[in-house]
Design an enzyme around this catalytic site. Sequence first.
Site, PDB file in Angstrom:
ATOM      1  N   ALA A   1       0.816  -1.210   0.000  1.00  0.00           N
ATOM      2  CA  ALA A   1       0.000   0.000   0.000  1.00  0.00           C
ATOM      3  C   ALA A   1       0.854   1.265   0.000  1.00  0.00           C
ATOM      4  O   ALA A   1       1.777   1.412   0.802  1.00  0.00           O
ATOM      5  CB  ALA A   1      -0.911  -0.005   1.220  1.00  0.00           C
TER       6      ALA A   1
ATOM      7  N   TYR B   1     -11.531   0.143   3.747  1.00  0.00           N
ATOM      8  CA  TYR B   1     -10.718   1.357   3.695  1.00  0.00           C
ATOM      9  C   TYR B   1     -11.516   2.482   3.019  1.00  0.00           C
ATOM     10  O   TYR B   1     -12.695   2.314   2.701  1.00  0.00           O
ATOM     11  CB  TYR B   1      -9.385   1.050   3.008  1.00  0.00           C
ATOM     12  CG  TYR B   1      -8.536   0.064   3.776  1.00  0.00           C
ATOM     13  CD1 TYR B   1      -8.265   0.247   5.130  1.00  0.00           C
ATOM     14  CD2 TYR B   1      -8.035  -1.092   3.163  1.00  0.00           C
ATOM     15  CE1 TYR B   1      -7.505  -0.668   5.853  1.00  0.00           C
ATOM     16  CE2 TYR B   1      -7.275  -2.019   3.886  1.00  0.00           C
ATOM     17  CZ  TYR B   1      -7.012  -1.798   5.225  1.00  0.00           C
ATOM     18  OH  TYR B   1      -6.271  -2.704   5.945  1.00  0.00           O
TER      19      TYR B   1
END
Length: 662
Positions: free
Chosen positions: A60, A172
């Site tokens: 990420a 998320y």
Amino acid sequence: MAQFKHLFEKITIGTTELKNRILSTAHQTNHVANGIPTSEMTAYHVARAKGGVGLIVLEAAAVHPSGMLTTHTIAGYDDRVIPAYSEIAEQLHKYGTKVFAQLFHGGREVVSSDYRNAAWAPSAEPSLRFGAMPRPMSLEEIEQVIDGFALSAKLAREAGLDGVEICCSHGYLPAQFWSSHINHRTDQYGGSFENRMRFIIEVLERVWQAVGEDYTVGIRMSSDEMTMDGTTIVDAVNIVEYLVDQVRVDFINVTAGDSSTYAGSTHIAPPSPVKHAYLSPHGFKIRMAGAVPVFIGSRIIDPVEAEQIVASGKADVVGMTRALIVDPEMPNKAMKGELHSIDACLGCLQACIGHYHKGLTIGCVQNPTAGKEAELQPLIQQSRTRQRVIVVGAGPAGLQAALTADAQGHEVTLVDQSEAIGGLLRTMRRAPMRQELAETMLDNYSRKLSQSNVNIELGRKISRDDLLELKPDAIICAVGSRPYLPHVEGIDDSRVMTVDHLFSGNPRAVGHRVLVFDFAGDWPGVEAAIFLAEKGHDVTLISAKLHIGQEVHQYLRNEYLKKLYQLKVHLRPHYDFGGIRNGRVIIRHLFSHDTEMVEEWDTVVLSQGRVPNIELYEQVKDIAPVVRQIGDCLAPRTIEEATYEGMISALHLGVIRTEMHI
């Protein structure tokens, strides 16, 4: 190759051609310094590219300072990332492996930082798992984050990466916007389904504007968040159908779970004994809904399973991340038909995501070189003189030492007084929820030994005199440990047994009412409680820790607690075993120091830690040029320390030290 004609078939995703269908999904290595990938991250991914993986999605990369999940997150919005990305791309492309960036904003999910930043989210709805209460984002902040996605994609392209993946999975930020349970806004980004989808559509549109049409852009999403108020597969299908109708999406990478809840978080990296490839039916539904290529992962660790998934149309590309952590050469071995030489993932989570949660760099219990490629490669390549090596003890530490020494060209004899290899793995294989781990590790080592030159002597108890006669150059003691028995009254009561005895091939009879005492908060006490409860016993699990399973990785602990509650095991943390007096078991509260006497019980099962078997080392430490202690006989810890010490002790044998003269 004929066995895997679908798995090793080329495929074009967007504008990117992959040489095969094997994917390493985004996962945190923690090889990041000040927001920039390090050379250690490059070395880690190069090992997998050499091994034949078709596509690697990097870990990420935050698209905005507010989206830094931890202090080890890539700062994808910072142009200082370009040289590091470029180096990774250049090195991976040498092996025909393509590489994408994952663009990320956690929203309300803020795991840790030196200074904990304010969490941003669509609405002030807390993350239950992390205890984070976010601030509702202003329209200006929403615009900043959308711009951040576009900028981060532009930097990834400038650096030479082949594509980007927008992270919408695990609850998320994009998923927080499209969730009716989290998004309570009343402006253009909330309310109706179309308004809640506006954020991700604007992100994708802005990304396409930044990178141009001749690039590859897709998303990662949870098909089911596996929690009480989360997105389901029905919701996911509706989201996909709407999304692909509104904006170009080159691929959808399907996963499951939700970061904000305990139960949902398990599916971020599901442990054994969670079923293999359990999401593949969801992959098929998403593939039909979106009519775009679908990636699928979550416990797909066997190339045979992966071939079946691709061949049956459940997915186009298969995420085999943990299979690649444990064996970077897995794709090449599968393509050559060398299935017998592939090391399988244990599903333990201890050193992969377990290290991430501890702020450590990635590792692997079965493959101690994982994450340490840059550090260990010079040592592995050193010149050596051939040594005669005796390894005593065939548990994980001794097995790893023997096989590593053999791979370095030494003459190796592995000795164990038992009739079978494995050490404590043989105990673990009888534990209900650790059986797969133990069986897999035993199988990995058995196959390696069968292909090695290691001389194996089982059923032999070796002595100092034996070793003096053999005259080895090196002795590695890996003789393990034994259960610790506390020095309290009543410890000799015939109704008291250890977990080792319970899981032995011939345990004594166990009464109906069982007290299991857990000293360390790890697997043995929990497994004993589950084992007995499944057999109908009335079990109380008493732990001397703050909570049950405290030292077990959190995702496995989630599964343990679910099972314990389902079996109606009585849970009592904060107590230890004080002995047995007048037929009553004494338990002591660790904080108040109050004492209770338990009168109704039939059997006590103890998991009170272990004592190192140091005796052999003390007898032989002076009879060979090199004598080492490793694993539990050095100090009882976990399998990770055992295999690492086995590897590193063997790598140092016979190394020819070169001196530099100036």
